[in-house]
Design a protein around this motif. Structure first.
Motif, PDB file in Angstrom:
ATOM      1  N   HIS A  43      67.758 -52.436 -35.575  1.00  0.00           N
ATOM      2  CA  HIS A  43      67.526 -53.719 -36.240  1.00  0.00           C
ATOM      3  C   HIS A  43      66.051 -53.895 -36.551  1.00  0.00           C
ATOM      4  CE1 HIS A  43      71.543 -54.595 -34.533  1.00  0.00           C
ATOM      5  NE2 HIS A  43      71.654 -55.414 -35.565  1.00  0.00           N
ATOM      6  N   ASP A  44      65.746 -54.733 -37.522  1.00  0.00           N
ATOM      7  CA  ASP A  44      64.351 -55.018 -37.848  1.00  0.00           C
ATOM      8  C   ASP A  44      63.662 -55.649 -36.645  1.00  0.00           C
ATOM      9  OD1 ASP A  44      64.558 -54.035 -40.401  1.00  0.00           O
ATOM     10  OD2 ASP A  44      65.030 -55.992 -41.311  1.00  0.00           O
ATOM     11  N   GLU A  45      62.361 -55.383 -36.530  1.00  0.00           N
ATOM     12  CA  GLU A  45      61.575 -55.924 -35.425  1.00  0.00           C
ATOM     13  C   GLU A  45      61.625 -57.458 -35.408  1.00  0.00           C
ATOM     14  OE1 GLU A  45      57.632 -54.368 -35.659  1.00  0.00           O
ATOM     15  OE2 GLU A  45      58.229 -52.448 -34.779  1.00  0.00           O
ATOM     16  N   TRP A  46      61.650 -58.020 -34.228  1.00  0.00           N
ATOM     17  CA  TRP A  46      61.593 -59.463 -34.000  1.00  0.00           C
ATOM     18  C   TRP A  46      62.784 -60.216 -34.575  1.00  0.00           C
ATOM     19  CZ3 TRP A  46      58.487 -59.855 -30.266  1.00  0.00           C
ATOM     20  CH2 TRP A  46      57.254 -59.190 -30.241  1.00  0.00           C
ATOM     21  N   THR A  47      63.879 -59.539 -34.833  1.00  0.00           N
ATOM     22  CA  THR A  47      65.050 -60.248 -35.361  1.00  0.00           C
ATOM     23  C   THR A  47      66.088 -60.525 -34.277  1.00  0.00           C
ATOM     24  OG1 THR A  47      66.167 -58.181 -35.949  1.00  0.00           O
ATOM     25  CG2 THR A  47      64.799 -59.226 -37.655  1.00  0.00           C
ATOM     26  N   ARG A  48      65.924 -59.893 -33.096  1.00  0.00           N
ATOM     27  CA  ARG A  48      66.944 -60.064 -32.063  1.00  0.00           C
ATOM     28  C   ARG A  48      66.444 -60.907 -30.891  1.00  0.00           C
ATOM     29  NH1 ARG A  48      71.172 -56.800 -32.002  1.00  0.00           N
ATOM     30  NH2 ARG A  48      71.897 -58.560 -30.772  1.00  0.00           N
ATOM     31  N   ALA A  49      67.117 -62.033 -30.698  1.00  0.00           N
ATOM     32  CA  ALA A  49      66.822 -62.868 -29.531  1.00  0.00           C
ATOM     33  C   ALA A  49      67.657 -62.372 -28.347  1.00  0.00           C
ATOM     34  CB  ALA A  49      67.148 -64.321 -29.830  1.00  0.00           C
ATOM     35  N   CYS A  50      67.145 -62.587 -27.144  1.00  0.00           N
ATOM     36  CA  CYS A  50      67.834 -62.096 -25.943  1.00  0.00           C
ATOM     37  C   CYS A  50      69.296 -62.524 -25.890  1.00  0.00           C
ATOM     38  CB  CYS A  50      67.110 -62.576 -24.691  1.00  0.00           C
ATOM     39  SG  CYS A  50      65.515 -61.773 -24.426  1.00  0.00           S
ATOM     40  N   GLY A  51      69.553 -63.773 -26.305  1.00  0.00           N
ATOM     41  CA  GLY A  51      70.911 -64.294 -26.210  1.00  0.00           C
ATOM     42  C   GLY A  51      71.900 -63.678 -27.182  1.00  0.00           C
ATOM     43  N   THR A  52      71.429 -62.881 -28.120  1.00  0.00           N
ATOM     44  CA  THR A  52      72.310 -62.331 -29.158  1.00  0.00           C
ATOM     45  C   THR A  52      72.858 -60.948 -28.823  1.00  0.00           C
ATOM     46  OG1 THR A  52      70.508 -61.260 -30.385  1.00  0.00           O
ATOM     47  CG2 THR A  52      70.964 -63.570 -30.899  1.00  0.00           C
ATOM     48  N   PHE A  53      72.445 -60.414 -27.678  1.00  0.00           N
ATOM     49  CA  PHE A  53      72.954 -59.084 -27.304  1.00  0.00           C
ATOM     50  C   PHE A  53      74.301 -59.228 -26.618  1.00  0.00           C
ATOM     51  CE2 PHE A  53      68.510 -58.483 -27.926  1.00  0.00           C
ATOM     52  CZ  PHE A  53      68.326 -57.160 -28.286  1.00  0.00           C
ATOM     53  N   ARG A  78      58.398 -62.220 -27.422  1.00  0.00           N
ATOM     54  CA  ARG A  78      57.633 -63.425 -27.706  1.00  0.00           C
ATOM     55  C   ARG A  78      58.607 -64.586 -27.869  1.00  0.00           C
ATOM     56  NH1 ARG A  78      56.165 -61.841 -33.828  1.00  0.00           N
ATOM     57  NH2 ARG A  78      57.795 -63.028 -34.885  1.00  0.00           N
ATOM     58  N   ASP A  79      58.139 -65.756 -27.453  1.00  0.00           N
ATOM     59  CA  ASP A  79      58.996 -66.935 -27.544  1.00  0.00           C
ATOM     60  C   ASP A  79      58.787 -67.639 -28.868  1.00  0.00           C
ATOM     61  OD1 ASP A  79      60.135 -66.542 -25.062  1.00  0.00           O
ATOM     62  OD2 ASP A  79      58.547 -67.632 -24.022  1.00  0.00           O
ATOM     63  N   GLU A  80      59.903 -68.031 -29.461  1.00  0.00           N
ATOM     64  CA  GLU A  80      59.853 -68.766 -30.722  1.00  0.00           C
ATOM     65  C   GLU A  80      60.812 -69.940 -30.545  1.00  0.00           C
ATOM     66  OE1 GLU A  80      59.255 -66.349 -34.497  1.00  0.00           O
ATOM     67  OE2 GLU A  80      61.154 -67.356 -34.941  1.00  0.00           O
ATOM     68  N   GLY A  81      60.233 -71.115 -30.191  1.00  0.00           N
ATOM     69  CA  GLY A  81      61.095 -72.237 -29.849  1.00  0.00           C
ATOM     70  C   GLY A  81      61.907 -71.871 -28.627  1.00  0.00           C
ATOM     71  N   ALA A  82      63.201 -72.065 -28.690  1.00  0.00           N
ATOM     72  CA  ALA A  82      64.049 -71.772 -27.540  1.00  0.00           C
ATOM     73  C   ALA A  82      64.469 -70.311 -27.476  1.00  0.00           C
ATOM     74  CB  ALA A  82      65.299 -72.660 -27.589  1.00  0.00           C
ATOM     75  N   ARG A  83      64.107 -69.549 -28.484  1.00  0.00           N
ATOM     76  CA  ARG A  83      64.553 -68.148 -28.539  1.00  0.00           C
ATOM     77  C   ARG A  83      63.468 -67.192 -28.037  1.00  0.00           C
ATOM     78  NH1 ARG A  83      65.236 -66.913 -34.291  1.00  0.00           N
ATOM     79  NH2 ARG A  83      66.948 -65.475 -33.898  1.00  0.00           N
ATOM     80  N   ARG A  84      63.886 -66.187 -27.325  1.00  0.00           N
ATOM     81  CA  ARG A  84      62.972 -65.124 -26.904  1.00  0.00           C
ATOM     82  C   ARG A  84      63.292 -63.888 -27.753  1.00  0.00           C
ATOM     83  NH1 ARG A  84      61.136 -64.550 -20.849  1.00  0.00           N
ATOM     84  NH2 ARG A  84      59.931 -66.286 -21.684  1.00  0.00           N
ATOM     85  N   LEU A  85      62.354 -63.568 -28.654  1.00  0.00           N
ATOM     86  CA  LEU A  85      62.580 -62.457 -29.585  1.00  0.00           C
ATOM     87  C   LEU A  85      62.044 -61.137 -29.025  1.00  0.00           C
ATOM     88  CD1 LEU A  85      61.629 -64.272 -32.915  1.00  0.00           C
ATOM     89  CD2 LEU A  85      63.906 -63.893 -31.939  1.00  0.00           C
ATOM     90  N   ASN A  86      62.614 -60.054 -29.511  1.00  0.00           N
ATOM     91  CA  ASN A  86      62.301 -58.730 -28.970  1.00  0.00           C
ATOM     92  C   ASN A  86      61.919 -57.715 -30.040  1.00  0.00           C
ATOM     93  OD1 ASN A  86      63.342 -58.909 -25.968  1.00  0.00           O
ATOM     94  ND2 ASN A  86      64.857 -59.947 -27.248  1.00  0.00           N
TER      95      ASN A  86
END
Lengths: 110, 110
Positions: A43-53, A78-86
């Motif tokens: 996946h593209d960088e920074w498109t996946r939040a922890c909760g989406t796995f 990195r955190d973006e609002g409530a999402r933690r992106l990877n």
């Protein structure tokens, strides 16, 4: 915003060059962690939040796996609002451990 | 000779192609086992007996490590009199897990 600041500060990252081989191998020697890395690799960088796995473990266990991957220099978060992106730190990790990541996740026998 | 036969029969080997990635990684994720593999990598095949390795563990633990390496398709063993000789299965293992062994033992940071 104090809570968000504290949360952001907890995201310490290490240079993969400073990671011991043992820690790198320990991080890779787990099927859930390898599935996270494989997912990030396609996946593209920074498109996946922890909760989406889609992981076969509870949320606290999943958090632990992400933490181990971060400590081993395998992912950046990195955190973006409530999402933690990877982001998979492929090039940095490859520089520190040539061939190890490919040998481990470029397979589909898990 | 019955005892020797029994001992020889215990030396089962597996094709590295049949070894799960998890078992390969588990075998490599131990510093004592990596030191055995590095030692074998720089010596001629079948020249090193188990008792000749300088390992920081007791004999029974060392035997366990050799057994794990054999079960992961990383080494081949054969008995010659009282000695158990070893060979690194580099080419076979490399075919099954391209790049993994080099990425793990061609380093000196252990």
């Amino acid at each position: 915003m104090a809570v968000e600041s504290t949360r952001a500060r907890s995201l310490t990252h290490v240079d993969p060059a400073e990671v011991p081989l043992q820690a790198a191998l320990d991080a890779l020697a787990d099927p859930v962690r390898r599935s996270i890395l494989r997912d990030l690799a396609v996946h593209d960088e920074w498109t996946r939040a922890c909760g989406t796995f889609d992981l076969p473990v509870k949320k606290a266990t999943a958090s632990h796996h992400f933490s181990v991957l971060r400590a081993a220099g395998l992912i950046e978060q990195r955190d973006e609002g409530a999402r933690r992106l990877n982001r998979l730190r492929r090039s940095e990790f490859d520089s520190a451990f040539p061939g190890l990541l490919s040998a481990t996740i470029d397979r589909d026998d898990d």
